[in-house]
Design an enzyme around this catalytic site. Structure first.
Site, PDB file in Angstrom:
ATOM      1  N   LYS A   5       0.762  -0.659  -0.266  1.00  0.00           N
ATOM      2  CA  LYS A   5       0.035  -0.302  -0.224  1.00  0.00           C
ATOM      3  C   LYS A   5       0.842   1.337  -0.368  1.00  0.00           C
ATOM      4  CE  LYS A   5      -1.659   1.661   3.504  1.00  0.00           C
ATOM      5  NZ  LYS A   5      -1.802   3.331   3.680  1.00  0.00           N
ATOM      6  N   ASN A   6       2.188   1.156   1.158  1.00  0.00           N
ATOM      7  CA  ASN A   6       2.627   2.522   1.037  1.00  0.00           C
ATOM      8  C   ASN A   6       3.764   2.755  -0.057  1.00  0.00           C
ATOM      9  OD1 ASN A   6       1.274   3.219   3.381  1.00  0.00           O
ATOM     10  ND2 ASN A   6       3.396   2.543   4.684  1.00  0.00           N
TER      11      ASN A   6
ATOM     12  N   CYS B 102      -5.522  13.072  12.286  1.00  0.00           N
ATOM     13  CA  CYS B 102      -4.832  12.083  12.596  1.00  0.00           C
ATOM     14  C   CYS B 102      -5.815  10.701  13.689  1.00  0.00           C
ATOM     15  CB  CYS B 102      -4.439  11.268  11.845  1.00  0.00           C
ATOM     16  SG  CYS B 102      -4.000   9.776  11.713  1.00  0.00           S
TER      17      CYS B 102
ATOM     18  N   ARG C 203       0.322  15.213  13.251  1.00  0.00           N
ATOM     19  CA  ARG C 203       0.865  14.112  11.605  1.00  0.00           C
ATOM     20  C   ARG C 203       0.633  15.788  11.352  1.00  0.00           C
ATOM     21  NH1 ARG C 203      -0.583   8.444   9.665  1.00  0.00           N
ATOM     22  NH2 ARG C 203       1.599   8.433   8.753  1.00  0.00           N
TER      23      ARG C 203
ATOM     24  N   ASP D  35       4.514   0.544  12.211  1.00  0.00           N
ATOM     25  CA  ASP D  35       4.052  -0.335  11.933  1.00  0.00           C
ATOM     26  C   ASP D  35       3.194  -1.332  12.363  1.00  0.00           C
ATOM     27  OD1 ASP D  35       2.678   3.103  10.325  1.00  0.00           O
ATOM     28  OD2 ASP D  35       2.875   1.822   8.364  1.00  0.00           O
TER      29      ASP D  35
ATOM     30  N   ARG E  62      -8.845  -0.231   4.556  1.00  0.00           N
ATOM     31  CA  ARG E  62      -8.133   0.379   4.615  1.00  0.00           C
ATOM     32  C   ARG E  62      -6.632  -0.112   3.834  1.00  0.00           C
ATOM     33  NH1 ARG E  62      -6.898   4.623   7.335  1.00  0.00           N
ATOM     34  NH2 ARG E  62      -5.238   5.426   5.565  1.00  0.00           N
TER      35      ARG E  62
END
Ligand code: UD1
Length: 429
Positions: free
Chosen positions: A22-23, A126, A131, A316, A408
């Protein structure tokens, strides 16, 4: 709103295919704004965030065509996106869209680099603490953009184009590094980025940009040098596998016991994470097909871990590791250094019977013999998946509410785990 029901106590056996990262996908899609030609991305994961970014890019006039499934492909093979930003019709990214996904703020860099202007909403609050985007703005200013902040929007202008410059990040920022690289790719002259993020996704995006005609050296190290070019072209690029998804399933197997091949997983993208999982008692072996994780009889050993930028232990995976440590034989300590307030999973893990104490950025986890299923609620992507890991080992039934967070960032999570023997199902509505 969908929920996921898990009945704990089963071991996991089989194969879990790892999706594209995803990133890496998100900044790669954003990089399409830098060229009039078509960018083709293979191995794109089917995720809610990818769909949302498609809408955001659509708003700028970008056409995204999703390639159909080819004969012989399984439902797990990634999608192919054909992305064409031939004509940018709007340089504004509105609050309604940017507020739903922070990374969409990064469109500011290619828009100002190619179009000379961009107006992008500040991402706003967030779930994982403040952030800010101050370093992203600093990077654009260093390349000559004029910045104005008004009414919750950042306006960036560079009527005569951006100019290369020196950008020294006071702290490592992934988004800052992506932004700086994309802006510098079309700037006049040379840009040097010091203290750049090393994350593998940075290198993946730089590799793709180089294929598009950019001249970026040093991506994957802390010093990146970019010779600006006047135009970029199209390219075809395959997204790297998701190291966070890999680490998450490795922890799930460490938690339940069993034997699972994480197909396409790459150990070189996740060495620090795999070392910690091995320390906790799982056996890890890298094979040509991926990473094999096994844990038999022996219990889970406690660990002490501090999150850090790559190649350190990723923030993460912090929540997932904490879930694993709730069942360790002894006391573990996890220190979160990247994001403040990234401990929302703690209260929910406690509801399942975990013993966790928080002291500022440090969590102390006393392993317990048993967790007990309960209704829980997830507040962000990684926190949600940590509850799934705990639930796989809890006695009885756990209902994870608000699973849109999971969607997500995790493709077909319940299918992948169920195929390995987990008692997990999605309840729609
Ligand atoms: C990216 C990842 C996210 C991961 C994070 C850290 C994507 C889409 N997201 O997020 O999954 O958790 O890297 O590895 O790739 N900071 C500032 N000012 C700024 C920018 C950042 O102070 O202008 C701070 C942040 O608050 C944080 C730290 O720098 O404390 C690192 O953040 P950053 O690396 O920028 O995270 P993201 O790029 O948002």
């Amino acid at each position: 709103m969908d929920r996921i029901r898990i009945t704990g106590g089963r071991t996991l056996h089989g194969t879990i295919p790892i999706s594209g990262a995803k990133n890496a996908t998100l900044p790669l899609m954003i990089a399409s704004l830098l060229t009039e030609e078509t960018l083709i991305l293979d191995n794109v994961p089917r995720l809610a965030d990818v769909g949302l970014l498609q809408r955001i890019l659509g708003n700028h006039g970008v056409d995204v065509m999703v390639g159909g499934k080819r004969p012989g492909e399984s439902a797990y093979d990634g999608q192919t996106l054909h992305i064409s930003a031939a004509r940018i019709i709007d340089t504004t990214a509105p609050y309604e869209l940017v507020s739903r996904m922070r990374a969409s703020f990064w469109v500011i860099a290619p828009l100002v680099a190619r179009m000379g202007e961009a107006k992008v909403s500040l991402p706003g609050g967030c779930a994982i603490g403040t952030r800010p985007v101050d370093l992203l703005i600093m990077a654009l200013e260093r390349l000559g953009a004029e910045i104005e902040i008004d009414g919750g929007y950042v306006m960036a202008r560079a009527r005569n184009g951006l100019k290369g410059g020196e950008i020294v990040f006071p702290r490592v920022t992934v988004g800052g590094t992506h932004t700086a690289i994309m802006a510098a790719a079309l700037a006049q002259g040379t840009t040097v980025i010091e203290n750049a993020a090393h994350e593998p996704e940075i290198k993946d995006v730089a590799d793709c940009l180089n294929r598009m005609g950019a001249r970026i050296g040093g991506a994957g190290t802390s010093r990146i040098v970019i010779e600006g070019v006047s135009k970029l072209g199209g390219a075809r690029h395959r997204v790297i596998p998701d190291r966070i998804e890999t680490g998450t399933y490795a922890m799930a197997v460490a938690m339940t016991g069993g034997d699972v091949l994480l197909e396409n997983g790459r150990a070189d993208l996740l060495q620090a994470g795999l070392d910690v999982i091995a320390q906790a008692g799982a056996e890890i072996s890298a094979t040509n097909a991926g990473i094999r994780v096994t844990r038999n009889g022996a219990g889970i050993a406690p660990v002490e871990v501090v999150t850090a930028p790559f190649p350190g232990f990723p923030t993460d995976l912090q929540a997932q590791l904490m879930a694993l440590m709730t069942r360790a034989r002894g006391t573990s300590r996890i220190t979160e250094t990247i994001f403040e307030n990234r401990f929302m999973h703690v209260q929910e893990l406690v509801r399942l019977g975990a013993h966790i104490q928080l002291d500022g950025e440090r969590a102390t986890i006393e392993g317990v013999r048993r967790l007990q299923g309960a209704p829980v609620m997830a507040t962000d992507l990684r926190a949600s998946v940590s509850l799934v890991i705990a639930a796989l080992a809890a006695e009885g039934e756990t209902m994870v509410n608000r699973v849109y967070h999971l969607d997500r960032g995790f493709e077909r999570l319940e299918d992948k785990l169920a195929a390995c023997g987990a008692a997990i199902e999605r309840i729609s509505g």
